[in-house]
Write an enzyme that holds these catalytic residues in place. Sequence first.
Site, short mmCIF file in Angstrom:
data_model
loop_
_atom_site.label_atom_id
_atom_site.label_comp_id
_atom_site.label_asym_id
_atom_site.label_seq_id
_atom_site.Cartn_x
_atom_site.Cartn_y
_atom_site.Cartn_z
N SER A 140 0.83 -1.20 0.00
CA SER A 140 0.00 0.00 0.00
C SER A 140 0.86 1.25 0.00
O SER A 140 0.37 2.35 -0.12
CB SER A 140 -0.90 0.01 1.23
OG SER A 140 -0.10 0.08 2.39
N TYR A 176 -7.86 3.28 5.23
CA TYR A 176 -7.28 2.94 6.52
C TYR A 176 -6.07 3.78 6.89
O TYR A 176 -5.67 3.82 8.04
CB TYR A 176 -6.92 1.44 6.57
CG TYR A 176 -5.56 1.09 6.03
CD1 TYR A 176 -5.33 1.04 4.66
CD2 TYR A 176 -4.49 0.82 6.88
CE1 TYR A 176 -4.10 0.73 4.17
CE2 TYR A 176 -3.25 0.51 6.38
CZ TYR A 176 -3.06 0.45 5.03
OH TYR A 176 -1.82 0.15 4.54
N TYR A 228 -7.71 -9.73 1.30
CA TYR A 228 -6.93 -10.37 0.24
C TYR A 228 -7.77 -11.41 -0.53
O TYR A 228 -7.34 -11.93 -1.54
CB TYR A 228 -5.75 -11.15 0.84
CG TYR A 228 -4.59 -10.35 1.36
CD1 TYR A 228 -4.76 -9.25 2.19
CD2 TYR A 228 -3.29 -10.73 1.07
CE1 TYR A 228 -3.69 -8.55 2.69
CE2 TYR A 228 -2.20 -10.04 1.56
CZ TYR A 228 -2.40 -8.95 2.37
OH TYR A 228 -1.32 -8.27 2.85
N HIS A 238 3.96 -11.64 4.71
CA HIS A 238 3.61 -10.40 5.43
C HIS A 238 4.52 -10.28 6.65
O HIS A 238 5.04 -11.28 7.14
CB HIS A 238 2.14 -10.47 5.88
CG HIS A 238 1.55 -9.11 6.13
ND1 HIS A 238 1.83 -8.38 7.26
CD2 HIS A 238 0.71 -8.35 5.38
CE1 HIS A 238 1.19 -7.22 7.19
NE2 HIS A 238 0.50 -7.18 6.05
N GLY A 239 4.67 -9.08 7.15
CA GLY A 239 5.37 -8.88 8.43
C GLY A 239 4.49 -9.41 9.56
O GLY A 239 3.25 -9.42 9.43
N ASP A 246 3.66 -8.11 12.20
CA ASP A 246 2.98 -7.05 12.95
C ASP A 246 1.47 -7.09 12.78
O ASP A 246 0.74 -6.51 13.57
CB ASP A 246 3.50 -5.66 12.53
CG ASP A 246 3.42 -5.45 11.03
OD1 ASP A 246 3.74 -6.41 10.29
OD2 ASP A 246 3.04 -4.36 10.60
N GLN A 298 -5.42 -5.07 11.49
CA GLN A 298 -5.17 -6.03 10.40
C GLN A 298 -5.39 -7.48 10.84
O GLN A 298 -5.31 -8.39 10.01
CB GLN A 298 -3.73 -5.88 9.90
CG GLN A 298 -3.46 -4.54 9.27
CD GLN A 298 -2.16 -4.57 8.50
OE1 GLN A 298 -2.10 -5.03 7.38
NE2 GLN A 298 -1.11 -4.09 9.11
N ASP A 315 -24.27 32.69 15.53
CA ASP A 315 -23.86 32.33 14.17
C ASP A 315 -24.45 33.34 13.18
O ASP A 315 -25.35 33.03 12.40
CB ASP A 315 -24.38 30.90 13.88
CG ASP A 315 -24.01 30.38 12.51
OD1 ASP A 315 -23.08 30.95 11.90
OD2 ASP A 315 -24.64 29.40 12.06
#
Length: 656
Positions: A234, A268, A300, A314-315, A317, A323, A429
């Site tokens: 991304s 995101y 995905y 993927h990492g 994390d 995620q 206002d």
Amino acid sequence: MGVLTSEHPKCMTDISSKETILSRQLKLIAEAGIEEVVMTTGYFDDVLVNYCNSLELPLKFTFVNNPVYDKTNYIYSIWCAREALRGEDIILMHGDLVFQNSVFDEVVLSTSSCMTVSSTLPLPAKDFKAVICDGRIDKVGIEFFDNALAAQPLYKLLAKDWDVWLDAIDRYCREGNTSCYAENAFNEVSSRCKVLPLDIKDALCAEIDTPEDHAQVKARLREIESRTVYMCFSTDILHSGHIAIIRKAQRLGRLIIGVLSDEAVASYRHYPLIPFEERKSLIGSLAGVWKVVGQNTLSYKENLLVLRPDYVVHGDDWREGFQKSIREEVVSVLDGYGGQLVEFPYSSNPKYDELEKMSRAKLAMPDFRRGRLRKLIGMKGLVTAIEAHSGITGLIAEKTTVLKDGKTWQFDAMWLSSLCDSTAKGKPDIELVDMTSRFRTIDDIMEVTTKPLIFDGDTGGLAEHFVYTVRSLERMGVSMVIIEDKVGLKKNSLFGTEVCQTQDSIENFCAKIAAGKKAKKTSDFMICARIESLILEQGMEDALKRAAAYTAAGADAIMIHSRRKDPSEVFEFVQKFRQADPSTPLVVVPTSFNAVTEEEFRAIGVNIVIYANQLTRSGFPAMQETARTILKNHRALEADAACMPIKEIINLIPEE
Ligand code: SPV
Ligand code: MG
């Protein structure tokens, strides 16, 4: 090996149309960042040396010839090379060994000395087996069958262990024991050099001894190398961390990268600095990327079901946070067809955090921010904006995200409401808070946010003044100004006809729009004409007539306002307007008709939904109640439960 080795050493045997056993080994060594190779030679010594040099790999070779290669075993070749090898951490491998990338990676990354073994392969009759004792390798040889695992001569040896083994080799050779395996010397000192078994199970790591081995290994390698690997990207700032993970992923097979669509990125994170098509071609041009595809959602699933990659990388994390559910879905889709998830350890790097911060800072710059509202409308069809009237409400608009149905939701833009800006200053206002003060509020918000801002310009004042307002707003990076078709002392629209309010003439208001359009310098900046006909009970015909006139005068968008709970008049307007004008963006402020959902608005052709005052209206009673509680109790204890802890409030806004 017969004819395969009649003109060159065995290690130069082809294992694919473009590789030999040796070229593959050396390529993997170089890719792992190893710089020095000590190679012992014998048979066809010069052919081998020339061949290695012709590969032009970034490796420094030391060739050591064993002059009696035909009378000795490789224990003697190592002895010949001992001076080049002592005191170093080394990878030791035989020249006829073929292994898949992941096996080599594991060996290289091992933090202790290790030898590759397999707990799943049957014990070979003639090849090496390793006897495991107390979790370490005790003996290596072809004659061991008890407590043994199939083993391959691919080792990582830390200097402290290797030197012990090398001393034993030295002793063996000096005593004339040169026809045995180097492992015979190891077996005598294994209690003093700690070599652990590295279980590679069914992964490919095999010696080629016969033409049958050769055919089998070639076929397995073909299968392994045709595997596909999927990763999703991304990012719009490529850094060395991304390149490193691409390098790792491509070692598993042909790498397909799914480039996340602009819409999915914006949902995101933040609006991408570089648009999808450019990100796609940038990533597609990276070495090692086999294919790029678009990924339209954070999920995905769609791509995995079509591409059926052998691996998803993927990492690690993503095991936590927003995620997590995406990961769970990936695992379940992979399980469905036998794919595998490979997670690399994620370590946050201040250098990359700094780059991310820089790109966020860029997003906040006027030229980057201004055009984003138009782009978001084009991309999403319907965008949402929430009221902001200060730095802190800007931060709420910027940062509030909700995870629902596997998706992340956040507001697209901010609305600098005249009602809330005035209320925050304790003023009515009625265009009493002057532009200088309103611009200060813009500054406060802009300073801590990156999202596009829609400015409530009230009536816009005199056309002669409005042109200056347009230029100032445009310069500050505001994306849109909305001006309402009223004149004289403006009152808030939600009073309707309960107070005296005068609608501007079509002619006058069109002239104001046209003057603003002429004054603006960029095509990014939008002037939206707000129609008060329904508020002032002038009827649908009047509203539609004005809408057509205002767009003809150059309005970039139309806002239709209503203070009825029943949305039917707004719906009727939108539907009729859309019949005549399919493209001019339409804006609504559903404060009264608040039961209508964003999807319902989208379905009839609305483009911007503004939540105009809900933060002020919810924050104010909370503060009032706290003040009352303190007054009632003559202390703050009772009010504490409704208050954010001090620690949280001071950590709410991190220092830059
Ligand atoms: C504002 O938020 O200031 C507006 C919208 O102009 S409304 O209050 O509904 O008129
Ligand atoms: Mg207003």
